[in-house]
Design an enzyme around this catalytic site. Sequence first.
Site, PDB file in Angstrom:
ATOM      1  CG  ASP A   1      -2.208   0.823   0.946  1.00 35.52           C
ATOM      2  OD1 ASP A   1      -2.474   1.111  -0.223  1.00 35.52           O
ATOM      3  OD2 ASP A   1      -2.896   1.180   1.909  1.00 35.52           O
TER       4      ASP A   1
ATOM      5  N   PRO B   1      -4.098  10.538   4.060  1.00 34.71           N
ATOM      6  CG  PRO B   1      -5.958   9.160   3.750  1.00 34.71           C
ATOM      7  CD  PRO B   1      -5.516  10.593   3.673  1.00 34.71           C
ATOM      8  N   GLY B   2      -1.772   7.852   4.183  1.00 36.26           N
ATOM      9  CA  GLY B   2      -0.888   7.027   3.371  1.00 36.26           C
ATOM     10  C   GLY B   2       0.562   7.164   3.780  1.00 36.26           C
TER      11      GLY B   2
END
Length: 217
Positions: free
Chosen positions: A106, A124-125
Amino acid sequence: QGLPGAPAIAESSAIATLLEAVALTGTPVHLQRISTARAVAQIAQAKVIGLPITASTTWLHLLKSTADLNTYDPNLRVTPPLGTPADQAALIQAVKDGVLDAIAVDHTPYSYEEKTVPFGVTPPGVIGLELMLPLLWHRFVESGDWPALTLWRALSTQPAQCLSQAPAQLQPHHPAELVLFDPATTWTVTAANLRSQSTNTAWLGESIPGQVERVWC
């Protein structure tokens, strides 16, 4: 911690609906980014009754939980959010037991400016391509929690199976897909040492054991 919550039912209700559709149609489905103990239980039950599903979680959900959010590090904001320590424990056991088939990188790079903002508004990430294998190996294989093959399969042959792809095989005169990994090497995560152009990781500036030396593909 002053952060808006995301209840487990947000995940489990969506999975329940999808599993009903799979049971009706028989269509194979892969469930990704599993993050809660309740979802693990749903997937385990679905597999027991023979539904054609596979599932994966991300490497960060295996290594971190809400217990790690007291620093409000923007590099720990992901989608779905990190689960509770109980969720994390369920995910770890699910990978070991084969309930979760694969571990996803991811890899989501962001610029320094995008991540140098309050936790609640940062996108997000996180990055993970160079960090996932060393950190998972150290946490689960070196500790004795998982056999080495459990990790290797969750990162290689089983993701291929989730995508209905034949795993790569070593054969004479055919291209090789190999990773040379040295678990004994220690290196420091810095902007200069990362191949990625982004540095949005909670391990920036830390020394970590294990390093991928070379990849053939």
